[in-house]
Scaffold this active site. Structure first.
Site, PDB file in Angstrom:
ATOM      1  N   GLY A 218       0.830  -1.209   0.000  1.00 54.39           N
ATOM      2  CA  GLY A 218       0.000   0.000   0.000  1.00 54.39           C
ATOM      3  C   GLY A 218       0.853   1.243   0.000  1.00 54.39           C
ATOM      4  CG  ASN A 219      -0.346   4.533  -1.583  1.00 56.42           C
ATOM      5  OD1 ASN A 219      -1.055   5.379  -1.050  1.00 56.42           O
ATOM      6  ND2 ASN A 219      -0.761   3.793  -2.601  1.00 56.42           N
TER       7      ASN A 219
END
Ligand code: PMT
Length: 426
Positions: A218-219
């Site tokens: 993810g980020n």
């Protein structure tokens, strides 16, 4: 195109919070607290009927300032004009149908309406009432009059009302009112109704690519920039669909229809139809370029014989922005649909974020691109943003530092101008 110079709202502002007599008056207390926590000086001006719902003592304690309702208090200080003259912002929470009727017709029969008549600062009304009252032709006319006079009348939220009914008329969440009202101080022109009926598709937030049932790639995107774009477009009259990945528990953007997704493949699928129907597509989501080639059905263990966890095979995700631009080229999406991309760049030893963004707009083929400098962890998750706007034909504008609502306003200004330019013959 535009060159925005926005007001700074990090200084202490003199904020008047007006409160009209409706059940939602208790939420005004949270709005007062929201402004106070940001360091602003708040003066609460309720109507007489508002005090049937919340007592003056609550507002005095929260604001730290005296409360009065009538023009006959502090007459020696000419309070009926001074409060409005000195204000940097007036926000009315909730603005009832009756209050808006009085304000639209220039009545000045209590301190709040007198304050509105005097104020030259941005005036923001947050309406709350039952759907029938909001939809009544008299209220529609009053809202139109107020907007014509330059008052910012927020569209109410859609949801549970005081009784068992549900519909448009609910007061927006206090944090939404505070953010939008401050955005009005940053630049009131960002609230003009230039997108009435224009359909937007906006991607927002971060995608998550599952590795196994407990892990993902993810980020750090919070969804704030995408949601701010959605709220600002909706307040400018647009019909907005947001395809949202992970968003840091932000309230649903006011006035927008939200489709929640998890992964890039889900985002691509959910954006497909809305982008076909949209007049404007904005791609603010932080999308994972790669995903694991397969997702393990059970939690992967480290240190086992084939140690799959340290050898995750990745495959490339579809590029949602680039494929949407391709679909426009192929005629599946009208040539008049405006496409806006984002670029989150850190730059490196040889290339600046801006140079990378200039290469990116050509690669992606969108009409406009907002470049954020995300080096050093800035922008992701923050409440403010700064950067540059680029157009495909090589123009470039500085977007000044401001709240993500203000940056959204600048991007929407550029979209609005682009849509007014004559389109090339097909
Ligand atoms: O969410 P916040 O915390 O408010 O932070 C805002 C933000 C930094 C996430 C946002 O402003 C931003 O920059 N979003 C784009 C981040 C990004 O993924 O940039 P990129 O350079 O990797 O992608 C370029 C463009 O292509 C973007 O418009 C992106 O949405 C789009 N893209 C990228 C990959 C992919 N597979 N599909 C896409 O549509």
């Amino acid at each position: 195109m535009h060159a925005a110079g926005n007001a700074d709202v990090s200084e202490c502002l003199k904020v008047v919070v007006g409160v009209a007599g409706g059940i939602a008056a208790y939420k005004a207390a949270h709005v007062v607290r929201g402004f106070k926590e940001l360091g602003h000086d708040v003066r609460v001006v309720p109507t007489e009927s508002a005090l049937n719902f919340v007592g003056a003592a609550t507002f005095e304690a929260l604001s730290g300032n005296p409360v009065s309702t009538t023009v006959f208090d502090a007459v020696d200080e000419v309070q009926h004009v001074r409060v409005g003259q000195e204000a940097d912002l007036v926000v009315v929470v909730p603005a009832t149908a009756d209050f808006m009727a009085r304000a639209a017709h220039g009545r000045a029969d209590d301190l709040l309406t007198a304050t509105l008549l005097v104020a030259t600062c941005p005036v923001v009304l947050a309406p709350a009432m039952h759907t029938e009252m909001w939809n009544h032709p008299a209220t529609r006319d009053n809202v139109a009059i107020l907007r014509r006079h330059g008052t910012i009348v927020l569209d109410p939220a859609h949801g549970r009302l005081t009784g068992k009914d549900t519909g448009p008329g609910r007061l927006p969440e206090p944090e939404q009112i505070v953010s939008l009202a401050l955005a009005a101080v940053e630049n009131p022109r960002h609230f003009r109704r230039d997108f009435e009926g224009v359909r937007f598709m906006i991607t927002a937030g971060g995608t998550r690519e599952a590795i196994d049932p407990v892990r993902f790639i993810g980020n750090h995107s919070s969804g704030r920039q995408g949601f701010a774009l959605a709220e600002m477009a909706a307040q400018r009259g647009a019909l907005v669909t947001v395809v949202a990945g992970h968003t840091d528990q932000l309230p649903t953007p006011l006035g927008a229809n939200v489709v929640k997704v998890d992964s890039t493949l889900e985002m691509a699928e959910a954006a497909h139809e809305p982008s076909k129907l949209a007049d404007v597509c904005i791609f603010a989501a932080a999308v994972a370029d790669f995903r694991p080639a397969s997702t393990a059905g059970a939690k992967m263990k480290k240190g086992v014989a084939d140690d799959a966890l340290s050898n995750i095979q990745l495959v490339e995700n579809p590029d949602i922005l680039a494929t949407t631009v391709e679909r426009r080229k192929a005629g599946e999406i009208p040539a008049t649909t405006t496409m806006v991309g984002f670029a989150a760049e850190t730059g490196d030893e040889t290339t600046t974020p801006l140079e990378l963004a200039k290469q990116k707009i050509v690669r992606k083929g969108c009409d406009l691109l907002m470049c954020n400098d995300v080096s050093g962890g800035q922008t992701f998750g923050a409440t403010d943003n700064v950067g540059w706007l680029l157009s495909l034909d090589g123009e470039q504008w500085d977007v000044p530092r401001g709240s993500k609502f203000s940056v959204a306003g600048s991007i929407l200004d550029a979209v609005s101008e682009l849509r007014q330019e004559p389109q090339p013959a097909e």
